[in-house]
Design a protein around this motif. Structure first.
Motif, short mmCIF file in Angstrom:
data_model
loop_
_atom_site.label_atom_id
_atom_site.label_comp_id
_atom_site.label_asym_id
_atom_site.label_seq_id
_atom_site.Cartn_x
_atom_site.Cartn_y
_atom_site.Cartn_z
N HIS A 1 39.01 41.16 54.83
CA HIS A 1 38.80 41.63 53.46
C HIS A 1 37.70 40.81 52.80
O HIS A 1 37.32 39.75 53.28
N ASP A 2 37.18 41.32 51.69
CA ASP A 2 36.10 40.62 50.99
C ASP A 2 36.53 40.21 49.59
O ASP A 2 35.70 40.06 48.70
N ALA A 3 37.83 39.98 49.40
CA ALA A 3 38.33 39.70 48.06
C ALA A 3 38.40 38.22 47.73
O ALA A 3 38.10 37.81 46.60
N PHE A 4 38.81 37.40 48.67
CA PHE A 4 39.12 36.00 48.37
C PHE A 4 38.30 35.05 49.22
O PHE A 4 37.82 35.41 50.28
N PRO A 5 38.21 33.79 48.73
CA PRO A 5 38.68 33.23 47.46
C PRO A 5 37.81 33.70 46.29
O PRO A 5 36.62 33.97 46.48
N CYS A 6 38.40 33.78 45.10
CA CYS A 6 37.64 34.32 43.98
C CYS A 6 38.12 33.75 42.65
O CYS A 6 39.19 33.15 42.55
N LEU A 7 37.28 33.98 41.65
CA LEU A 7 37.53 33.51 40.29
C LEU A 7 37.46 34.70 39.35
O LEU A 7 36.46 35.43 39.32
N PHE A 8 38.52 34.92 38.58
CA PHE A 8 38.56 35.96 37.55
C PHE A 8 38.23 35.29 36.23
O PHE A 8 38.93 34.37 35.79
N LEU A 9 37.16 35.74 35.58
CA LEU A 9 36.67 35.12 34.36
C LEU A 9 36.59 36.16 33.25
O LEU A 9 35.97 37.21 33.42
N VAL A 10 37.23 35.87 32.13
CA VAL A 10 37.19 36.75 30.96
C VAL A 10 36.72 35.94 29.76
O VAL A 10 37.20 34.83 29.52
N VAL B 1 29.45 34.75 44.04
CA VAL B 1 28.72 36.02 43.98
C VAL B 1 29.56 37.01 43.19
O VAL B 1 30.76 37.15 43.44
N LYS B 2 28.95 37.70 42.25
CA LYS B 2 29.67 38.66 41.43
C LYS B 2 30.01 39.90 42.25
O LYS B 2 29.13 40.52 42.85
N THR B 3 31.29 40.27 42.26
CA THR B 3 31.73 41.48 42.96
C THR B 3 32.12 42.59 42.01
O THR B 3 32.02 43.77 42.37
N ASN B 4 32.56 42.24 40.81
CA ASN B 4 32.95 43.24 39.82
C ASN B 4 32.66 42.73 38.43
O ASN B 4 32.75 41.52 38.17
N SER B 5 32.35 43.65 37.52
CA SER B 5 32.17 43.27 36.12
C SER B 5 32.46 44.47 35.23
O SER B 5 32.36 45.63 35.65
N LYS B 6 32.83 44.16 34.01
CA LYS B 6 33.13 45.19 33.02
C LYS B 6 32.87 44.61 31.64
O LYS B 6 33.29 43.49 31.34
N ILE B 7 32.17 45.36 30.81
CA ILE B 7 31.88 44.93 29.45
C ILE B 7 32.46 45.94 28.48
O ILE B 7 32.20 47.14 28.59
N THR B 8 33.27 45.47 27.55
CA THR B 8 33.77 46.30 26.46
C THR B 8 33.22 45.76 25.16
O THR B 8 32.49 44.76 25.14
N GLN B 9 33.59 46.38 24.06
CA GLN B 9 33.11 45.91 22.77
C GLN B 9 33.58 44.49 22.48
O GLN B 9 32.88 43.72 21.83
N LYS B 10 34.77 44.15 22.97
CA LYS B 10 35.36 42.87 22.63
C LYS B 10 35.29 41.83 23.74
O LYS B 10 35.19 40.64 23.47
N LEU B 11 35.38 42.27 25.01
CA LEU B 11 35.52 41.34 26.12
C LEU B 11 34.56 41.66 27.25
O LEU B 11 34.11 42.80 27.41
N VAL B 12 34.27 40.62 28.04
CA VAL B 12 33.57 40.80 29.31
C VAL B 12 34.48 40.27 30.41
O VAL B 12 35.12 39.22 30.27
#
Length: 290
Positions: free
Chosen positions: A203-212, A239-250
């Motif tokens: 898999h290509d998921a771990f190890p990883c850091l979830f940052l909000v 390396v960034k694998t996923n990202s999402k930007i909303t009005q309030k949060l990234v």
């Protein structure tokens, strides 16, 4: 093997992110947003005063925060924001990203993924309920069973691989570190607690850091934007694998790809965008040579 690093003196996170309370009463959406935004601004003023050694300004910021109800009211607003009718908790986004990766690799909900949640507010968020994770939760002021009262910057370093994690969650935590060098130190410290990447894994998921982070930290800062944040994270071996930007949060998911960071370059605070409406969020890396 865990990478050994020379310990730097660190400021307690208690100077930044407010602690929790146990039984919040419901407050309106408008009041929640206004209170959080106001206290964010006051915490920034306080951090600036601490950095300058201005005790009068620090005391004034503390007084204003107290006049709004203090840290108890702040945490009430934070917990209220995690209700499903207010958008839910940030780990819902994380699970949206991870479930396809779990499915592709054949990983089942057997609690085999070791996760450290820093600044945990609840033991019943989406990650906790999913069954995929063996959770360890810490916060400056624990709300009760299942959340250890601990400062991440003072957490003892792992002595072997059994004390490291597949994933670390920093959801609305980094922005409460009192100063820019402290934020860089926190990001660097995540490397000590994450497992080393194993290129033999399917898999290509771990190890990883979830940052909000609050969205304005990267969309409206004088000193930070997404390209700079990505350069900083790349310098740490992420390396960034996923990202999402909303009005309030990234939201970001960063996978650790380097087994050992031999050298981390210096990133200084420098203006990227001008304007009187910009905020001063920044991250400084002081550099590291192994």
């Amino acid at each position: 093997m865990t990478v050994k690093r020379k310990e730097r003196p660190v400021k307690t996170l208690a100077l930044g992110r407010p602690p929790t309370v146990q039984k919040p009463r419901s407050i309106s959406r408008k009041a929640t947003r206004a209170l959080i935004n106001t206290i964010h601004q006051l915490e920034k003023k306080k951090a600036q005063a601490v950095a300058k050694g201005d005790r009068a300004a620090e005391a004034a910021a503390d007084s204003e925060i107290a006049s709004l109800g203090g840290i108890q009211k702040y945490q009430q607003a934070s917990l209220q924001g995690q209700r499903n009718d207010r958008g839910g908790d940030s780990s819902r986004v994380l699970m949206e990203w991870l479930k396809p990766k779990f499915s592709a690799s054949g990983l089942t909900a057997d609690g085999s993924v070791h996760m450290l949640e820093v600044g945990a507010l609840s033991t019943t968020n989406e990650c906790s309920k999913s069954g995929f994770f063996d959770m360890e939760r810490i916060d400056l002021n624990s709300q009760g069973d299942g959340i250890l009262q601990q400062d991440f910057m003072k957490r003892p370093l792992p002595t072997d691989d059994t004390q490291t994690f597949d994933i670390i969650s920093l959801s609305l935590v980094l922005n409460f570190v009192p100063d820019a060098p402290g934020r860089g130190d926190m990001l660097l410290r995540t490397l000590d607690f994450l497992k080393q990447p194993d290129m033999t894994e399917t898999h290509d998921a771990f190890p990883c850091l979830f940052l909000v982070l609050p969205a304005p930290c990267v969309t409206n800062s004088r000193y930070m934007d997404e390209p700079l944040l990505e350069r900083i994270m790349n310098a740490l071996g992420y390396v960034k694998t996923n990202s999402k930007i909303t009005q309030k949060l990234v939201y970001y998911l960063w996978r650790r790809t380097l087994r050992v960071s031999i050298k981390v370059p210096t990133f200084k605070k420098a203006e990227l965008r001008s304007g009187s409406t910009r905020n001063n969020f920044s991250i400084v890396l002081r550099g590291l040579t192994a």
